[in-house]
Design a protein around this motif. Structure first.
Motif, short mmCIF file in Angstrom:
data_model
loop_
_atom_site.label_atom_id
_atom_site.label_comp_id
_atom_site.label_asym_id
_atom_site.label_seq_id
_atom_site.Cartn_x
_atom_site.Cartn_y
_atom_site.Cartn_z
N SER A 1 42.38 42.49 84.33
CA SER A 1 43.40 43.50 84.78
C SER A 1 42.99 44.93 84.59
CB SER A 1 44.54 43.13 83.52
OG SER A 1 45.28 44.14 83.75
N TRP A 2 42.07 45.33 83.67
CA TRP A 2 41.47 46.71 83.74
C TRP A 2 40.72 46.97 85.18
CZ3 TRP A 2 36.77 48.93 84.42
CH2 TRP A 2 36.50 50.10 84.02
N LYS A 3 40.25 45.84 85.58
CA LYS A 3 39.43 46.09 86.76
C LYS A 3 40.31 46.39 87.93
CE LYS A 3 35.05 43.74 85.75
NZ LYS A 3 34.06 42.52 86.13
N ARG A 4 41.19 45.68 88.04
CA ARG A 4 42.37 45.89 89.01
C ARG A 4 43.01 47.20 89.04
NH1 ARG A 4 45.69 44.07 92.62
NH2 ARG A 4 48.02 44.30 92.59
N THR A 5 43.53 47.79 87.63
CA THR A 5 43.98 48.95 87.54
C THR A 5 42.88 50.20 88.10
OG1 THR A 5 45.25 48.10 85.69
CG2 THR A 5 44.91 50.76 85.95
N GLN A 6 41.74 50.01 87.76
CA GLN A 6 40.72 50.91 88.31
C GLN A 6 40.58 50.86 89.89
OE1 GLN A 6 36.41 49.77 88.07
NE2 GLN A 6 35.76 51.46 87.04
N ARG A 7 40.83 49.66 90.45
CA ARG A 7 40.60 49.66 92.09
C ARG A 7 41.71 50.14 92.59
NH1 ARG A 7 40.66 44.46 92.62
NH2 ARG A 7 42.83 44.24 93.21
#
Length: 757
Positions: free
Chosen positions: A250-256
């Protein structure tokens, strides 16, 4: 399992509440050493409020004092413990000798409260153990509860492993005594009387029987301990899966989705690091215990040593979990620019979320960076150990050691001076810039290190997709590729697969997010409806879009990036991208202050102004020129006419005269639609006027730049009344728009010629 044994597994607030039950009135040591005896007594049969139960209570008090006196304590600290218990016995006797019913009341209350606390704890554990429970608790609470539960279990197994070690040592000593006794019997034949031989034989048989029971007990104890390790690793695996597969993803998706903007989830990443560090510590503690456990099993071979069971692969399991945790925790915290221009400096940062707990930074591992193409990225995705990672380009300053940041407790590696010199493309350059700007690369960060000299780990992580350009003209098309990938790539997708089309609601959300990141303020529902109509006109140039259901509208990459808008020589993305760039660089203040309606067509703007007073104006983005802004205003009070000012673009607004100052210059503009005074709306953004001095310090006549409309300027260089007949010589029907000019003006004189924008 006994109630007290369950109570000892409490943690957090529940444990503190348990501790609060005990004190000088009833020491917790008494509860601990007499746990089974206390729980076996009929306390519920005695009523503390019934004086007739005084004899029964007194009897229970005497039995408790006797149990304390007869308690058998073994071990090195037996003397100290017996001394403490003797003091506690005297304390309880003095406290309750004359009021035994009060002791019964206290013990009843303690047992009742313990049962309630254990029940609460079990209910929470059941929630943590089920997907439905996880959802009910929320991942964050479930993870924290799970980690606390695993920590208690790990502490218990450590104590049990120590107990097993002690018992095995005692067993070895007792076994040696049996061997020695057997030797005495064998070698002392004829030297002992029959009575002595019989006594030695009985002693030997008794010791052998005791050893046989001890072997059976150790066999059971070993098996139960192995099962506890197995369960502990299962629980760790479950929590680790939530942390890595859900929270970190989820954090990586937000970063993307944030693109090149600062990731707002910095606190979430710090929380992730805390969880990952706890998992790493628990895994390492279990690894140490399992190694001790396997050593104990190998030192004393009994029947379970060769039997198959879940505990025979414990070390393999814990190593796999630890390796997965470390490799997944190697992340790109600060992404490189996703549109990367050759020979330009760029930065990136990687972080190891478990580094501070495992002391990995002590060996100063080196991180190397290379650029790889899509084919290589796919190979690494399918096989992380793949050697298909040879760089397809040259990056300067691509090696650096990890460092430990004392203030933040982060183990990271910051690359501040990298530069891409060249890249080998897989696409055919004959295809033109469009083909080049669709080709995706990724930066590969990798490192190797050892944990405490025992476990070698190789880590890799990929950046978000990167498009490499060599010229600024390629920027819009490259941004289009990145926009689509960041917006619509599925979590954990195979590099770099994206859908060819998406539903309009999904596209609208992504368009709004991108526009907000670029300009600081998002799109309204009306703005999005206007943009939908523009896209629909590509798909159905002759039809009517007014009754179309946008929720059923599929937006494809072809429509957005390839096909031209109806009657125009550019695509929707060209127009939208340049409009956002215009706002970001020249109109950000006015856009964020809601002074620009922007997204509406010319006919709609005319219809709105024909219902307004003369001098009312609207600021809109032109449909005929990408990145153009125009002013539309209504003129004449009797025969209303609407004019469209020829648009300004980014190059004409930058560095000459601000948009707000140009609005001030146009004296025939009075009211911003619907009814806001021009100076009230734009006055905050006017450039401050200098003092009214005719000459500067060098004696030159001062001048200023102003915007005028030639058809509205009189023959003497003065502005005419916008409502006079002379000002209407340029008909809005005969001319496509009114062209403004910037003129140089001193205090009283407009200088010619005009300079066209």
């Amino acid at each position: 399992m006994a109630l007290w044994e369950k109570a000892q597994q409490l943690s957090g607030a529940l444990l503190e509440e348990l501790k609060g039950l005990y004190g000088a009135h009833f020491p917790i040591e008494v509860r601990h050493y007499l746990a089974l005896w206390i729980e076996s007594q009929p306390w519920s049969e005695i009523s503390p409020d019934n004086p007739y139960h005084q004899p029964q209570a007194a009897k229970q008090l005497d039995m408790l004092l006797r149990a304390l006196q007869e308690l058998t304590i073994s071990g090195n600290e037996a003397f100290i413990i017996r001394t403490q218990l003797e003091g506690l016995r005297t304390h309880i006797m003095n406290l309750y000798q004359n009021r035994p019913l009060e002791l019964v009341r206290i013990i009843q209350n303690c047992l009742l409260k313990e049962s309630e606390l254990v029940k609460q704890h079990d209910n929470l554990n059941m929630l943590v153990a089920s997907p439905q429970g996880m959802q009910a608790l929320g991942n964050s609470s479930a993870i924290q509860r799970g980690l606390e539960m695993i920590s208690r279990l790990t502490q218990n197994t450590q104590e049990e492993c120590h107990t097993l070690h002690t018992r095995q040592e005692q067993f070895v000593i007792q076994y040696q005594e049996v061997i020695k006794l057997q030797g005495n019997l064998t070698q002392g034949q004829g030297q002992h009387t029959p009575e002595q031989v019989e006594e030695l034989q009985k002693r030997k048989e008794k010791m052998e029987a005791h050893l046989a029971r001890e072997v059976e007990e150790m066999h059971r104890f070993r098996k139960e301990l192995g099962e506890r390790y197995h369960k502990c690793l299962q629980d760790i695996s479950k929590i680790q899966s939530i942390v890595l597969d859900q929270e970190l993803t989820s954090w990586k998706r937000t970063q993307r989705l944030c693109g090149q903007e600062e990731n707002p989830n910095k606190k979430e990443l710090d929380q992730l690091q805390q969880w990952c560090e706890q998992l790493a510590e628990l895994l390492w503690r279990n690894r140490i215990q399992i190694r001790q456990y396997e050593t104990l099993r190998s030192h004393l071979l009994i029947s379970d040593s060769q039997q198959p069971g879940p505990f025979n692969n414990l070390m393999k399991t814990v190593n796999e979990l630890l390796n997965k945790l470390i490799t997944e925790c190697f992340i790109v915290e600060k992404q490189p620019p996703q549109v990367m221009k050759t020979n330009n400096r760029f930065t990136a940062e990687v972080r190891l979320l478990v580094g501070s707990k495992l002391n990995i930074h002590m060996s100063t591992p080196e991180v190397t960076v290379s650029i790889i193409n899509e084919k290589q990225s796919k190979a690494i995705f399918h096989d992380p150990l793949s050697t298909s990672n040879e760089s397809v380009g040259e990056i300067l300053n691509c090696k650096k050691n990890m460092e430990y940041q004392q203030s933040s407790r982060n183990v990271c590696c910051k690359f501040n001076f990298m530069q891409l010199k060249r890249v080998k493309r897989a696409t055919d350059k004959k295809g033109g810039d469009q083909t080049v700007t669709e080709e995706k690369f990724a930066l590969l960060f990798q490192s190797n290190f050892s944990i405490n000299g025992e476990l070698d780990v190789s880590v890799k992580c990929l950046s978000l997709p990167v498009v490499v350009v060599v010229h600024g003209s390629q920027q819009p098309a490259a941004e289009a590729t990145i926009f689509w990938d960041n917006s619509f790539a599925e979590p954990d997708r195979e590099p770099f697969i994206v859908p060819d089309s998406v539903p309009w609601p999904s596209f609208a959300d992504s368009l709004n997010r991108y526009f907000t990141q670029q300009t600081g303020k998002g799109l309204t529902q009306k703005n999005l409806e206007y943009l939908a109509r523009r896209l629909m006109s590509i798909q159905n140039p002759t039809g009517s879009n007014s009754d179309w259901d946008t929720s059923q509208f599929k937006v494809s990459k072809q429509i957005v990036f390839k096909e031209h808008l109806q009657g125009r020589g550019f695509t929707f993305w060209d127009w939208f991208y340049k409009t956002s760039e215009l706002i970001k660089t020249c109109l950000r203040r006015e856009w964020n202050a809601n002074l620009i309606l922007g997204f509406l067509d010319k006919r709609e703007a005319h219809d709105m102004l024909l219902r307004c007073q003369p001098g009312t104006f609207i600021v809109r983005f032109t449909e005929s020129e990408p990145g153009g802004v125009s002013i539309v205003w209504v003129k004449n009070s009797i025969d209303k006419q609407v004019y469209d000012l020829a648009p300004w673009n980014r190059s004409s607004l930058q560095g000459m005269r601000s948009f707000a100052d140009r609005v001030r210059d146009l004296t025939h503009l009075f009211t911003l639609f619907p009814n806001i005074g021009k100076d009230e709306a734009f006055g905050t953004y006017y450039t401050a006027q200098e003092e009214d001095q005719e000459f500067n310090a060098q004696g030159y006549l001062k001048h200023d730049l102003r915007v005028v409309i030639p058809s509205l300027v009189g023959a003497q260089g003065q502005f005419t009344n916008p409502n006079s007949p002379a000002s209407s010589i340029m008909s809005p029907m005969s001319r496509g728009g009114v062209s403004p000019r910037i003129v140089s003006q001193n205090h009283f004189l407009i200088l010619r010629p005009f300079c066209s924008l």
